[in-house]
Design a protein around this motif. Structure first.
Motif, PDB file in Angstrom:
ATOM      1  N   VAL A  13      10.213  -8.268  72.810  1.00 26.59           N
ATOM      2  CA  VAL A  13      11.537  -8.226  73.423  1.00 26.59           C
ATOM      3  C   VAL A  13      11.776  -6.827  73.974  1.00 26.59           C
ATOM      4  O   VAL A  13      11.136  -5.856  73.555  1.00 26.59           O
ATOM      5  CB  VAL A  13      12.660  -8.592  72.428  1.00 26.59           C
ATOM      6  CG1 VAL A  13      12.427  -9.988  71.835  1.00 26.59           C
ATOM      7  CG2 VAL A  13      12.787  -7.549  71.338  1.00 26.59           C
ATOM      8  N   SER A  14      12.709  -6.730  74.890  1.00 28.32           N
ATOM      9  CA  SER A  14      13.084  -5.430  75.439  1.00 28.32           C
ATOM     10  C   SER A  14      14.051  -4.725  74.510  1.00 28.32           C
ATOM     11  O   SER A  14      14.814  -5.375  73.776  1.00 28.32           O
ATOM     12  CB  SER A  14      13.731  -5.597  76.815  1.00 28.32           C
ATOM     13  OG  SER A  14      12.832  -6.174  77.731  1.00 28.32           O
ATOM     14  N   GLU A  15      14.018  -3.422  74.533  1.00 23.35           N
ATOM     15  CA  GLU A  15      14.966  -2.641  73.736  1.00 23.35           C
ATOM     16  C   GLU A  15      16.378  -3.026  74.146  1.00 23.35           C
ATOM     17  O   GLU A  15      16.694  -3.110  75.344  1.00 23.35           O
ATOM     18  CB  GLU A  15      14.726  -1.154  73.960  1.00 23.35           C
ATOM     19  CG  GLU A  15      15.514  -0.253  73.023  1.00 23.35           C
ATOM     20  CD  GLU A  15      15.148   1.210  73.170  1.00 23.35           C
ATOM     21  OE1 GLU A  15      14.578   1.581  74.214  1.00 23.35           O
ATOM     22  OE2 GLU A  15      15.421   1.993  72.245  1.00 23.35           O
ATOM     23  N   GLY A  16      17.228  -3.290  73.152  1.00 24.86           N
ATOM     24  CA  GLY A  16      18.596  -3.704  73.418  1.00 24.86           C
ATOM     25  C   GLY A  16      18.791  -5.208  73.507  1.00 24.86           C
ATOM     26  O   GLY A  16      19.933  -5.688  73.489  1.00 24.86           O
ATOM     27  N   ALA A  17      17.712  -5.956  73.582  1.00 21.65           N
ATOM     28  CA  ALA A  17      17.795  -7.414  73.676  1.00 21.65           C
ATOM     29  C   ALA A  17      17.915  -8.041  72.295  1.00 21.65           C
ATOM     30  O   ALA A  17      17.654  -7.410  71.275  1.00 21.65           O
ATOM     31  CB  ALA A  17      16.575  -7.968  74.402  1.00 21.65           C
ATOM     32  N   LEU A  18      18.288  -9.314  72.311  1.00 19.15           N
ATOM     33  CA  LEU A  18      18.402 -10.072  71.063  1.00 19.15           C
ATOM     34  C   LEU A  18      17.018 -10.298  70.462  1.00 19.15           C
ATOM     35  O   LEU A  18      16.059 -10.642  71.154  1.00 19.15           O
ATOM     36  CB  LEU A  18      19.062 -11.420  71.345  1.00 19.15           C
ATOM     37  CG  LEU A  18      19.064 -12.433  70.210  1.00 19.15           C
ATOM     38  CD1 LEU A  18      20.032 -12.003  69.104  1.00 19.15           C
ATOM     39  CD2 LEU A  18      19.422 -13.820  70.731  1.00 19.15           C
ATOM     40  N   VAL A  19      16.940 -10.135  69.145  1.00 20.10           N
ATOM     41  CA  VAL A  19      15.725 -10.460  68.407  1.00 20.10           C
ATOM     42  C   VAL A  19      15.945 -11.781  67.681  1.00 20.10           C
ATOM     43  O   VAL A  19      16.955 -11.957  66.994  1.00 20.10           O
ATOM     44  CB  VAL A  19      15.379  -9.373  67.373  1.00 20.10           C
ATOM     45  CG1 VAL A  19      14.166  -9.811  66.533  1.00 20.10           C
ATOM     46  CG2 VAL A  19      15.095  -8.050  68.064  1.00 20.10           C
TER      47      VAL A  19
END
Lengths: 116, 111
Positions: A13-19
């Motif tokens: 995932v991208s930094e800041g995105a939902l995990v």
């Protein structure tokens, strides 16, 4: 018999995105459920656990998981990914009614990568 | 508070040599103790568990053995290491079913 299935051996995932890390369990009795995190060359650290109290469990580092009996799931989420979240995550289940050695069954793990 | 100590952190051993990994727990009594192995790119494999002194249960028949000479001491051993014994070994303790607390692990490389 109990078992745990973690869907996806690798999630990016991208930094800041939902995990969202998925975990489904199989158990003939109401289970206890756990999420552990493992950083490289380290032991496992308990993130959170469900022990039949509130179905939404909050853990360390901003993670939480929701126990859904109807879906036999215990997915792990975090609203905003941070670079430091990159690690291996393990879902696990145990039988709270088991006597003496309470063996915990671990899933195969999901490696979480964070893209800058 | 409870702590778990595991050593050594890393170990390189030749094939055919003996092995002894030690794990001790502090701050609790009569813990359940566990040895796990994590091979490269694979999940956790339970090797042994113990519910008391001298009580060892083996989950997977193999080249390894375990002993519990004292309440809070758990030892993993081998008389002759194989290449396939390489991996990351983790000790853990638990009380009832409230989850495990893991040691920091031992990286074993058999050469």
């Amino acid at each position: 018999a109990q078992s745990v299935t973690q869907l996806g051996s690798h999630v990016s995932v991208s930094e800041g995105a939902l995990v969202l890390l998925r975990c489904n369990y199989s158990s003939s009795v109401p289970p206890y459920l756990f999420w552990y995190v493992q950083y490289p060359n380290q032991g496992l650290q308990l993130l959170l656990k469900y022990t039949s109290a509130a179905t939404l469990v909050k853990g360390i580092n901003g993670f939480e998981a929701e126990f859904k009996k109807s879906e036999t799931s215990f997915h792990l989420t975090k609203p905003s990914a941070h670079m430091s979240d990159a690690a291996e995550y393990f879902c696990a289940v145990s039988d709270p009614s088991a006597s003496s050695a309470s063996k915990i069954i671990f899933g195969s793990g999901t490696r979480l990568s964070i893209r800058p | 508070s409870q702590t778990i100590h595991q050593w050594p952190a890393t170990l390189v051993q030749p094939v055919g040599s003996p092995l002894s990994l030690e794990c001790t727990v502090e701050g609790t009594s009569n813990p359940n103790l566990y040895w796990y192995r994590q091979a490269a790119g694979r999940g956790l494999q339970l090797l042994f568990y113990s519910v008391g002194i001298g009580q060892i249960s083996s989950e997977v028949p193999q080249n390894l053995s375990a002993s519990r000479p004292q309440d809070r001491q758990f030892i993993l051993s081998s008389k002759k290491l194989l290449l396939s014994d390489s991996g990351f070994y983790l000790c853990a303790w638990s009380a009832q079913n409230y989850g495990y607390t893991f040691g920091s692990g031992t990286r074993l490389t058999v050469v």
